[in-house]
Design a protein around this motif. Structure first.
Motif, PDB file in Angstrom:
ATOM      1  N   PRO A 153      41.006  69.257  -5.341  1.00 39.34           N
ATOM      2  CA  PRO A 153      40.130  68.429  -5.750  1.00 39.34           C
ATOM      3  C   PRO A 153      38.760  68.742  -4.999  1.00 39.34           C
ATOM      4  N   LEU A 154      37.694  68.015  -5.573  1.00 40.17           N
ATOM      5  CA  LEU A 154      36.172  68.241  -5.090  1.00 40.17           C
ATOM      6  C   LEU A 154      36.268  67.430  -3.732  1.00 40.17           C
ATOM      7  N   GLY A 155      37.261  66.609  -3.326  1.00 30.81           N
ATOM      8  CA  GLY A 155      37.114  65.846  -1.970  1.00 30.81           C
ATOM      9  C   GLY A 155      37.094  64.439  -1.993  1.00 30.81           C
ATOM     10  N   LYS A 209      37.846  56.285   0.969  1.00 26.61           N
ATOM     11  CA  LYS A 209      38.647  55.772  -0.038  1.00 26.61           C
ATOM     12  C   LYS A 209      38.258  56.538  -1.690  1.00 26.61           C
ATOM     13  N   VAL A 210      37.357  57.005  -1.659  1.00 28.51           N
ATOM     14  CA  VAL A 210      37.092  57.835  -2.969  1.00 28.51           C
ATOM     15  C   VAL A 210      37.471  59.203  -2.850  1.00 28.51           C
ATOM     16  N   TYR A 211      38.403  59.556  -3.757  1.00 31.21           N
ATOM     17  CA  TYR A 211      39.134  60.815  -3.943  1.00 31.21           C
ATOM     18  C   TYR A 211      38.505  61.423  -5.280  1.00 31.21           C
ATOM     19  N   MET A 212      37.788  62.598  -5.393  1.00 32.50           N
ATOM     20  CA  MET A 212      37.331  63.241  -6.612  1.00 32.50           C
ATOM     21  C   MET A 212      38.394  64.319  -6.838  1.00 32.50           C
ATOM     22  N   LEU A 213      38.944  64.307  -7.926  1.00 33.93           N
ATOM     23  CA  LEU A 213      40.008  65.094  -8.465  1.00 33.93           C
ATOM     24  C   LEU A 213      38.962  66.189  -9.501  1.00 33.93           C
ATOM     25  N   GLN A 214      39.724  67.202  -9.505  1.00 31.95           N
ATOM     26  CA  GLN A 214      39.057  68.573 -10.206  1.00 31.95           C
ATOM     27  C   GLN A 214      37.837  69.017  -9.782  1.00 31.95           C
ATOM     28  N   SER A 215      37.761  70.476  -9.617  1.00 32.58           N
ATOM     29  CA  SER A 215      36.487  71.054  -8.952  1.00 32.58           C
ATOM     30  C   SER A 215      37.059  72.829  -9.386  1.00 32.58           C
ATOM     31  N   ARG A 219      40.478  55.416  -4.663  1.00 36.15           N
ATOM     32  CA  ARG A 219      40.297  55.318  -6.012  1.00 36.15           C
ATOM     33  C   ARG A 219      40.369  56.848  -6.113  1.00 36.15           C
ATOM     34  N   ALA A 220      41.037  57.318  -7.058  1.00 37.99           N
ATOM     35  CA  ALA A 220      41.244  58.877  -7.529  1.00 37.99           C
ATOM     36  C   ALA A 220      40.530  58.840  -8.856  1.00 37.99           C
ATOM     37  N   LEU A 221      39.408  59.561  -8.776  1.00 40.12           N
ATOM     38  CA  LEU A 221      38.488  59.620  -9.938  1.00 40.12           C
ATOM     39  C   LEU A 221      38.221  61.152 -10.537  1.00 40.12           C
ATOM     40  N   THR A 222      38.080  61.304 -11.544  1.00 38.18           N
ATOM     41  CA  THR A 222      37.816  62.650 -12.129  1.00 38.18           C
ATOM     42  C   THR A 222      36.328  62.899 -11.982  1.00 38.18           C
ATOM     43  N   THR A 223      36.133  64.389 -11.520  1.00 35.95           N
ATOM     44  CA  THR A 223      34.545  64.784 -11.196  1.00 35.95           C
ATOM     45  C   THR A 223      34.281  64.857 -12.694  1.00 35.95           C
ATOM     46  N   PRO A 224      32.964  64.454 -12.748  1.00 31.77           N
ATOM     47  CA  PRO A 224      32.169  64.256 -13.941  1.00 31.77           C
ATOM     48  C   PRO A 224      32.001  65.970 -14.591  1.00 31.77           C
TER      49      PRO A 224
END
Length: 385
Positions: free
Chosen positions: A172-174, A246-252, A313-318
């Motif tokens: 993940p981006l982190g 609390k913000v978990y950015m997925l994909q990187s 909150r698991a979010l997708t990296t733009p």
């Protein structure tokens, strides 16, 4: 009398011979039974430290490797597993194995990035590999292992023997306090990462801090850093990331592929008999396969736990951030390949990159043409209303 005496002496001699033979058989049988006892008495025990906290799933992967070695060692070789910091801090593991302070250890090559930037190409290369298993294919069948040995033996003169194993999924981006929606938000951000990803995030304007796994969450909690990546949902949850962000950015693309590294002190390894060397090698390959299966069970479970019960909150990296990473990779690689003034980059760095690109170009064309799109199948079976 003489004749009878001779006969008697002969009989006695024969009886004595039989007794001695029988006694010798008992000794031989006893010796055969005792052999395993002798083997156990000669057990070699090696101190084997990981670079991971004991609570991390990475340390569990190290334990899985140790279990295989100890079970196959037949009482002749035993690894004693220790967590990060038990003998030396995580970032000093390779020095301790080189010096013989530790007999072996479990970590990642990117941790030795400060010694030579090419180290990060072995496990955390630019994202031209399809996945980490594709990287391991290059390592074992595309010339990677010879280049790795050239680095550690010929260039750096390290007394270590290394195996690469354990294909990791995209990282993940982190973790962040707020969502990362634009590339501009990375500028000036105090961010934890390691290996070539430090060059990548510096290129994107971040202020990079390299920390071992056990130190990241305290630094994030104290505000020493603004964001951080480590590796995967299971590690991140165990290390306590959901307690401080609390913000978990997925994909990187910063660490699209990564693998583990298992190290041993070279003189001690080379002194082993061939069958014990084989156990250390093939236990690594077995451990690699098992890890690739285990993580499929654990990582999704821990991501669900964090999102459903811990408020994450698991979010997708733009996509613009992903594209900016790829463009930054172009600049980082070109700079390091062209830096002929530095022994940590330049010709050898380019030599490894050229080998990796050749492998990825050849294998990538095949798999892209051959494999049906998994998203299409997943949506067909599982995303229908």
């Amino acid at each position: 009398m003489k004749k009878g005496g001779t006969a008697g002496t002969g009989a006695t001699g024969r009886r004595g011979l039989l007794k001695r033979a029988a006694f010798g058989g008992v000794v031989a049988a006893t010796g055969a039974l005792a052999a395993p006892q002798v083997s156990r008495a000669q057990t070699v025990t090696w101190r084997f430290q990981s670079t991971w906290p004991a609570r991390d799933i990475f340390h569990e992967y190290a334990a899985d490797y140790v279990k295989r070695v100890n079970e196959m060692g037949g009482g002749r070789l035993r690894l004693e597993l220790l967590p990060a910091g038990a003998v030396v801090p995580a970032f000093q593991l390779i020095d301790a194995v080189h010096a013989g302070t530790l007999d072996g250890g479990h970590g990642v090559s990117a941790y030795w990035f400060g010694r030579n930037k090419a180290f990060s190409l072995f496990g955390t290369a630019p994202p031209w590999f399809r996945d980490a298993n594709n990287y391991l294919g290059w390592f074992h069948y595309g010339g990677g292992e010879a280049l790795y040995n050239e680095l550690i033996t010929d260039i750096l003169k390290l007394n270590v023997v290394g195996f690469q194993n354990g294909p990791m999924p995209t990282q993940p981006l982190g973790w962040f306090k707020n969502p990362i929606e634009r590339v501009e938000q990375l500028r000036g951000l105090k961010f934890r990462t390691v290996g070539l990803a430090t060059d990548l995030f510096n290129e994107l304007g971040a202020a990079v801090v390299a920390l071992p796994g056990g130190e990241i969450v305290p630094a994030l909690e104290r505000g020493v850093i603004d964001g951080a990546e480590f590796n995967n949902p299971s590690s991140d949850r165990a290390l306590g990331f959901p307690d401080v962000a609390k913000v978990y950015m997925l994909q990187s693309f910063h660490q699209h592929t990564e693998t583990f590294e298992i190290l041993f002190n070279k003189p001690k390894f080379e002194a082993l008999p061939a069958e014990l060397k084989a156990i250390l090698k093939y236990a690594s390959e077995s451990n690699s396969a098992d890890m690739s299966w285990k993580l499929q069970d654990r990582y999704p479970k821990d991501l669900l736990e964090m999102t459903q019960r811990q408020g994450v909150r698991a979010l997708t990296t733009p996509r613009p951030i992903l594209e900016a990473q790829l463009q930054a990779w172009d600049r980082v690689v070109a700079r390091l390949e062209g830096d002929t003034s530095s022994p940590a980059a330049g010709p050898f760095f380019k030599k490894v990159c050229d080998s990796q690109r050749d492998w990825c170009r050849r294998t990538g064309v095949f798999f892209l043409r051959n494999e049906a799109p998994s998203v299409l199948a997943f949506n067909h079976f599982f995303a229908r209303g």
